[in-house]
Design a protein around this motif. Structure first.
Motif, PDB file in Angstrom:
ATOM      1  N   ILE A 173       0.499  -1.357  -0.190  1.00 53.24           N
ATOM      2  CA  ILE A 173      -0.308   0.106   0.312  1.00 53.24           C
ATOM      3  C   ILE A 173       1.064   1.025  -0.435  1.00 53.24           C
ATOM      4  N   PRO A 174       1.929   1.401   1.288  1.00 54.64           N
ATOM      5  CA  PRO A 174       2.761   2.755   0.840  1.00 54.64           C
ATOM      6  C   PRO A 174       3.287   2.520  -0.371  1.00 54.64           C
ATOM      7  N   ALA A 175       3.874   1.880  -1.004  1.00 56.87           N
ATOM      8  CA  ALA A 175       4.143   1.561  -2.672  1.00 56.87           C
ATOM      9  C   ALA A 175       3.714   1.893  -3.184  1.00 56.87           C
ATOM     10  N   LEU A 176       2.567   1.711  -3.188  1.00 56.25           N
ATOM     11  CA  LEU A 176       1.887   1.671  -4.569  1.00 56.25           C
ATOM     12  C   LEU A 176       1.282   3.309  -5.065  1.00 56.25           C
ATOM     13  N   VAL A 177       0.645   3.794  -3.121  1.00 53.56           N
ATOM     14  CA  VAL A 177       0.935   5.790  -2.656  1.00 53.56           C
ATOM     15  C   VAL A 177       1.872   6.287  -3.133  1.00 53.56           C
ATOM     16  N   SER A 178       3.188   5.407  -2.821  1.00 51.67           N
ATOM     17  CA  SER A 178       4.051   6.286  -3.378  1.00 51.67           C
ATOM     18  C   SER A 178       4.153   6.766  -5.135  1.00 51.67           C
ATOM     19  N   LEU A 196       4.132   9.501  -6.978  1.00 48.14           N
ATOM     20  CA  LEU A 196       5.138  10.189  -7.758  1.00 48.14           C
ATOM     21  C   LEU A 196       5.073  10.538  -9.220  1.00 48.14           C
ATOM     22  N   ALA A 197       3.814   9.514  -9.799  1.00 47.73           N
ATOM     23  CA  ALA A 197       3.472   9.881 -11.214  1.00 47.73           C
ATOM     24  C   ALA A 197       2.210  11.167 -11.109  1.00 47.73           C
ATOM     25  N   LEU A 198       1.520  11.389  -9.834  1.00 49.42           N
ATOM     26  CA  LEU A 198       1.638  12.900 -10.175  1.00 49.42           C
ATOM     27  C   LEU A 198       1.968  13.767 -10.173  1.00 49.42           C
ATOM     28  N   SER A 199       3.277  13.789  -9.323  1.00 49.10           N
ATOM     29  CA  SER A 199       4.206  15.112  -9.307  1.00 49.10           C
ATOM     30  C   SER A 199       4.833  15.259 -10.521  1.00 49.10           C
ATOM     31  N   MET A 200       5.415  14.221 -10.965  1.00 49.63           N
ATOM     32  CA  MET A 200       6.082  13.652 -12.868  1.00 49.63           C
ATOM     33  C   MET A 200       5.245  15.078 -13.174  1.00 49.63           C
ATOM     34  N   LEU A 201       3.932  14.116 -13.589  1.00 46.50           N
ATOM     35  CA  LEU A 201       2.827  15.021 -14.712  1.00 46.50           C
ATOM     36  C   LEU A 201       2.981  15.740 -13.725  1.00 46.50           C
ATOM     37  N   LEU A 202       2.843  16.916 -13.376  1.00 43.63           N
ATOM     38  CA  LEU A 202       2.848  18.023 -13.090  1.00 43.63           C
ATOM     39  C   LEU A 202       4.333  18.811 -13.043  1.00 43.63           C
ATOM     40  N   PHE A 203       5.350  17.933 -12.876  1.00 45.58           N
ATOM     41  CA  PHE A 203       6.732  18.675 -13.507  1.00 45.58           C
ATOM     42  C   PHE A 203       6.442  18.993 -14.921  1.00 45.58           C
ATOM     43  N   ILE A 206       4.827  14.480   2.987  1.00 47.01           N
ATOM     44  CA  ILE A 206       3.971  13.612   4.703  1.00 47.01           C
ATOM     45  C   ILE A 206       2.951  12.993   3.528  1.00 47.01           C
ATOM     46  N   LEU A 207       2.446  13.147   2.088  1.00 47.41           N
ATOM     47  CA  LEU A 207       1.502  11.965   1.838  1.00 47.41           C
ATOM     48  C   LEU A 207       1.736  10.417   1.697  1.00 47.41           C
ATOM     49  N   ILE A 208       3.162  10.142   1.578  1.00 45.86           N
ATOM     50  CA  ILE A 208       3.681   8.596   1.715  1.00 45.86           C
ATOM     51  C   ILE A 208       3.855   9.060   2.989  1.00 45.86           C
ATOM     52  N   VAL A 209       4.413   9.032   4.441  1.00 47.60           N
ATOM     53  CA  VAL A 209       4.260   9.442   5.574  1.00 47.60           C
ATOM     54  C   VAL A 209       2.689   8.785   6.534  1.00 47.60           C
ATOM     55  N   ILE A 210       1.740   9.090   5.563  1.00 46.61           N
ATOM     56  CA  ILE A 210       0.311   9.671   5.932  1.00 46.61           C
ATOM     57  C   ILE A 210      -0.427   7.884   5.908  1.00 46.61           C
ATOM     58  N   VAL A 242       1.150   5.467   5.579  1.00 43.38           N
ATOM     59  CA  VAL A 242       1.822   4.360   5.981  1.00 43.38           C
ATOM     60  C   VAL A 242       1.086   4.260   7.399  1.00 43.38           C
ATOM     61  N   LEU A 243       1.106   5.292   8.046  1.00 51.04           N
ATOM     62  CA  LEU A 243       0.341   5.619   9.100  1.00 51.04           C
ATOM     63  C   LEU A 243      -0.904   5.254   8.672  1.00 51.04           C
ATOM     64  N   VAL A 244      -1.760   5.548   8.024  1.00 58.63           N
ATOM     65  CA  VAL A 244      -2.857   4.623   7.979  1.00 58.63           C
ATOM     66  C   VAL A 244      -2.805   3.345   7.793  1.00 58.63           C
ATOM     67  N   THR A 245      -2.535   2.730   6.529  1.00 58.24           N
ATOM     68  CA  THR A 245      -1.689   1.388   6.663  1.00 58.24           C
ATOM     69  C   THR A 245      -1.569   1.284   7.511  1.00 58.24           C
ATOM     70  N   ASN A 246      -1.011   1.359   8.746  1.00 56.95           N
ATOM     71  CA  ASN A 246      -0.557   0.579   9.780  1.00 56.95           C
ATOM     72  C   ASN A 246      -1.884   0.765  10.883  1.00 56.95           C
ATOM     73  N   ARG A 247      -2.221   1.366  11.000  1.00 57.85           N
ATOM     74  CA  ARG A 247      -3.430   1.795  12.243  1.00 57.85           C
ATOM     75  C   ARG A 247      -4.360   0.823  11.796  1.00 57.85           C
TER      76      ARG A 247
END
Length: 474
Positions: free
Chosen positions: A17-22, A26-33, A166-170, A172-177
């Motif tokens: 889940i964190p890998a997919l979210v990342s 990243l894909a969205l960020s690349m698109l913006l970049f 921040i989104l990756i950390v969130i 990970v935390l949500v998935t862990n919870r």
């Protein structure tokens, strides 16, 4: 779902889940970049096209105002117009006559003639030499990139990177919870159930059983807990029963020994004090003392046998026993004595091929104890006992039925307890020690069989002995 499978899925999802979210972020960020850099590249292209146009325009205008009196350049209207334009476009324009600076336009104070001709600090330099009226002029035009736009792009990149982290950390935390609840929710509840069950057993509620139906690792644990509680309950009940039997045994022995000992003491005192004066009376006293001593001896023998059977120390040598042959031999050997005491023993049809596995001596003792029991408690001058036998593929059941008084219904389940207090032998020691049926039950227990009693109509008692045909496994 089992706990092991939940843990496996939890660890798998914790990675995926964190890998997919990342990846998505990243894909969205690349698109913006890409969009940002494409826009910046387009701006650079437009700016480059404008720069070429401005170069030619500024060179042409520089030639125009140099063709005038260049000593009065700064006073010309064209010069002032160009200077205002240059200052608003981040452009530096300098004209050299040889090594002498003729004019400088723009808000920069860099000496372009001293700068490299490829790149300044943040811009490009265009150099154009021209000759007017025998003067060799050099025109320097520097184009500077807008500082604010570059800073804004850097801020956007930093912001996107911060948002990504921040989104990756969130994630990970949500998935862990979520996965923690997913796993431990299924562990916490069974543990609470087990703890509650342990507390119930600890508080003495041995009848408590855990109700748990989920098919996971806790199901066999709960089942084992229930089996443990059941065995503990049976063990404590057995201990209490044995303790009660021990107390009854001591009380029964004391009672049964006191009566003959009292009689022996009384007759001995009679002999000592001369109460029995004639030889005939003295002989009668002596015979009575001997009978009482024999009663004590028989009682001690039975007590000793019962104790050895109860402890499992009595010798036990099982072998195949033909039931019909053994019963006929036993009845024939004791028929005359039983008839003299008022008891008739009748053998019903006994299967001739029925063979059980038992110790011959103990088998004989078990049957004799039942016959003696019918003889001792007969309520008429004559009593009849019928012995029958039925069999199955695994065992044989020998029934001994008399037409005596029977026993109260509430006493049937306790009839084989040692020194059962409602046993008539407690009130009439002459009828025996009260150990006979208890010894029979112990013998059948050693055989791996069972014994039970029931009343018959119109009156009488039937005792059934079930004996296996094969040797019982220890």
């Amino acid at each position: 779902m089992t706990i092991k499978k939940r843990l496996f899925l939890s660890n798998l999802f914790m990675l995926l889940i964190p890998a997919l979210v990342s990846v998505l972020i990243l894909a969205l960020s690349m698109l913006l970049f890409v969009n940002l850099f494409y826009k910046q590249a387009m701006d650079e292209t437009v700016r480059g096209e404008n720069t070429v146009y401005l170069e030619h325009l500024l060179v042409k205008q520089a030639e125009e105002f140099l063709q005038t009196d260049h000593k009065a350049l700064t006073d010309s209207h064209l010069y002032q117009t160009v200077e205002k334009y240059v200052q608003t476009q981040s452009i530096q324009l300098q004209i050299y006559d040889g090594d002498a600076l003729v004019c400088s336009m723009g808000d920069r104070h860099e000496d372009l003639a001293e700068m490299p001709l490829y790149m300044l600090s943040n811009g490009n330099v265009y150099v154009e030499p021209i000759t007017i009226d025998d003067h060799n002029y050099t025109i320097y035009i520097a184009f500077f990139a807008p500082v604010q736009e570059s800073t804004w792009n850097e801020m956007i990149v930093k912001y996107l990177i911060a948002v990504l982290i921040i989104l990756i950390v969130i994630a990970v935390l949500v998935t862990n919870r979520f996965l923690t609840k997913f796993v431990f929710r299924k562990i916490e509840k069974p543990l609470d159930i087990l703890i509650s069950g342990v507390h119930e057993i600890q508080d003495g509620n041995l009848a408590y059983r855990i109700r748990y139906s989920n098919k996971d690792e806790f199901l066999p644990v709960c089942q084992d807990f229930n089996q443990m509680a059941e065995r503990l309950q049976q063990s404590i009940a057995q201990t209490e029963r044995e303790e009660r039997n021990r107390k009854e045994l001591i009380a029964g022995i004391s009672h049964d020994l006191r009566t003959p000992l009292t009689s022996i003491k009384a007759y001995i005192e009679g002999l000592i004090e001369g109460v029995a004066q004639t030889p005939e009376r003295q002989q009668k006293y002596m015979q009575t003392i001997r009978e009482k001593a024999n009663d004590i001896d028989r009682m001690v023998d039975k007590l000793f046998l019962f104790s050895k059977l109860d402890l499992g120390d009595n010798p036990f040598y099982p072998e195949p026993i033909p039931v019909a042959e053994a019963l006929h031999s036993l009845v024939a050997a004791n028929a005359e004595e039983y008839a003299r005491q008022g008891m008739t023993v009748v053998l019903d049809d006994i299967p001739t091929d029925c063979v059980v596995c038992a110790d011959p001596v103990q088998f004989r003792n078990a049957i004799l104890n039942l016959l003696e029991n019918s003889l001792k408690y007969k309520d008429d001058p004559e009593v009849q006992v019928r012995i029958g036998c039925t069999e199955t593929s695994s065992d044989a059941t020998i029934s001994v039925t008399d037409n005596g008084p029977g026993v109260p219904e509430e006493a049937l389940s306790k009839l084989f307890d040692v020194f059962y207090r409602s046993d008539p032998s407690r009130s009439n020691p002459q009828k025996g020690s009260g150990l006979g049926l208890a010894i029979t039950a112990k013998i059948l227990e050693r055989f791996g069989g069972s014994v039970r009693a029931e009343n018959v109509q119109p009156k009488g008692l039937r005792i059934q002995l079930t004996i296996p045909k094969e040797e019982a496994k220890p």
